[in-house]
Write a protein that holds these residues in place. Sequence first.
Motif, short mmCIF file in Angstrom:
data_model
loop_
_atom_site.label_atom_id
_atom_site.label_comp_id
_atom_site.label_asym_id
_atom_site.label_seq_id
_atom_site.Cartn_x
_atom_site.Cartn_y
_atom_site.Cartn_z
N MET A 1 63.26 49.08 4.60
CA MET A 1 62.41 48.08 3.95
C MET A 1 62.21 46.86 4.86
N MET A 2 63.27 46.45 5.55
CA MET A 2 63.14 45.30 6.45
C MET A 2 62.29 45.65 7.67
N ALA A 3 62.45 46.85 8.20
CA ALA A 3 61.67 47.25 9.36
C ALA A 3 60.19 47.35 9.01
N TRP A 4 59.89 47.67 7.77
CA TRP A 4 58.50 47.78 7.34
C TRP A 4 57.92 46.42 6.98
N CYS A 5 58.67 45.60 6.26
CA CYS A 5 58.15 44.32 5.76
C CYS A 5 58.29 43.17 6.77
N LEU A 6 59.43 43.08 7.41
CA LEU A 6 59.71 41.94 8.29
C LEU A 6 60.55 42.43 9.47
N TRP A 7 59.90 43.18 10.36
CA TRP A 7 60.61 43.87 11.44
C TRP A 7 61.36 42.98 12.43
N PRO A 8 61.05 41.68 12.61
CA PRO A 8 61.84 40.89 13.57
C PRO A 8 63.33 40.79 13.24
N TYR A 9 63.69 40.76 11.96
CA TYR A 9 65.11 40.60 11.61
C TYR A 9 65.97 41.79 12.03
N PRO A 10 65.65 43.02 11.62
CA PRO A 10 66.54 44.10 12.06
C PRO A 10 66.53 44.30 13.57
N LEU A 11 65.39 44.05 14.22
CA LEU A 11 65.33 44.21 15.68
C LEU A 11 66.20 43.16 16.37
N ALA A 12 66.14 41.92 15.91
CA ALA A 12 66.99 40.87 16.49
C ALA A 12 68.46 41.17 16.25
N ARG A 13 68.80 41.65 15.06
CA ARG A 13 70.20 41.97 14.75
C ARG A 13 70.73 43.06 15.68
N VAL A 14 69.93 44.08 15.92
CA VAL A 14 70.35 45.17 16.80
C VAL A 14 70.55 44.65 18.22
N ARG A 15 69.60 43.84 18.71
CA ARG A 15 69.70 43.31 20.08
C ARG A 15 70.95 42.44 20.25
N VAL A 16 71.26 41.62 19.25
CA VAL A 16 72.40 40.72 19.34
C VAL A 16 73.71 41.50 19.20
N ALA A 17 73.80 42.37 18.21
CA ALA A 17 75.04 43.11 17.98
C ALA A 17 75.37 44.06 19.13
N ARG B 1 64.79 49.91 22.80
CA ARG B 1 65.30 51.24 22.40
C ARG B 1 65.93 51.96 23.58
N MET B 2 65.31 51.89 24.75
CA MET B 2 65.88 52.53 25.94
C MET B 2 67.25 51.94 26.27
N GLU B 3 67.35 50.61 26.23
CA GLU B 3 68.62 49.94 26.51
C GLU B 3 69.66 50.27 25.44
N TYR B 4 69.22 50.32 24.19
CA TYR B 4 70.14 50.65 23.09
C TYR B 4 70.71 52.05 23.29
N ARG B 5 69.84 53.01 23.58
CA ARG B 5 70.31 54.38 23.80
C ARG B 5 71.24 54.45 25.01
N ARG B 6 70.92 53.69 26.06
CA ARG B 6 71.78 53.68 27.26
C ARG B 6 73.16 53.10 26.92
N HIS B 7 73.18 51.96 26.18
CA HIS B 7 74.46 51.34 25.80
C HIS B 7 75.31 52.25 24.93
N LYS B 8 74.68 52.98 24.04
CA LYS B 8 75.40 53.83 23.08
C LYS B 8 75.62 55.25 23.59
N GLY B 9 75.05 55.60 24.74
CA GLY B 9 75.20 56.94 25.29
C GLY B 9 74.44 57.99 24.49
#
Length: 163
Positions: free
Chosen positions: A16-32, A93-101
């Motif tokens: 729901m957040m990715a559909w309605c207000l995508w900056p929040y979940p994307l920022a959370r993923v980048r920070v975490a 997404r590329m960096e996320y996949r690289r960090h998480k293997g």
Amino acid sequence: PTPLCGCFENCLPSCMMAWCLWPYPLARVRVASHIDQPSCVEWPGSNWNANIIFLLVLWLLEVIFTGVYIPVVSSWISLVVGVTKIVFITVTRMEYRRHKGITENCCCCEDTCWDDCCSTTFCMCCVIAQMDRTEFNWRDGANDCGRAFQNPRPDGGVRPVSV
């Protein structure tokens, strides 16, 4: 990792957040996940405030110039915002996949940027929601949606400087 189209399993809060207000979940993923790329002179990097500001400005420009038509200006701004958003999310997404293997099995090419770019271009909400579900492992999102709007790191998303 969760499937790309896994929103039907648990749609709150990631999908729901990715559909309605995508900056929040994307920022959370980048920070975490401490994702610094893409960045320009280390901005926005993995800082919570910088990510929220940058992504909300992109979102607002997209909303404003999609709804208001000014000949030529709207088209160019919409194009620049759209391309910037796709590139930013693809590299994240590329960096996320690289960090998480995490590797992907693409039918046409070995693990390259094309699968991330195609996923981002054709289903941006799914890509953001997938990263959010994978990072935060939402089990009962409906009872804990307030946490989805908070900075995931207690240090404010600022890494200590090592000397």
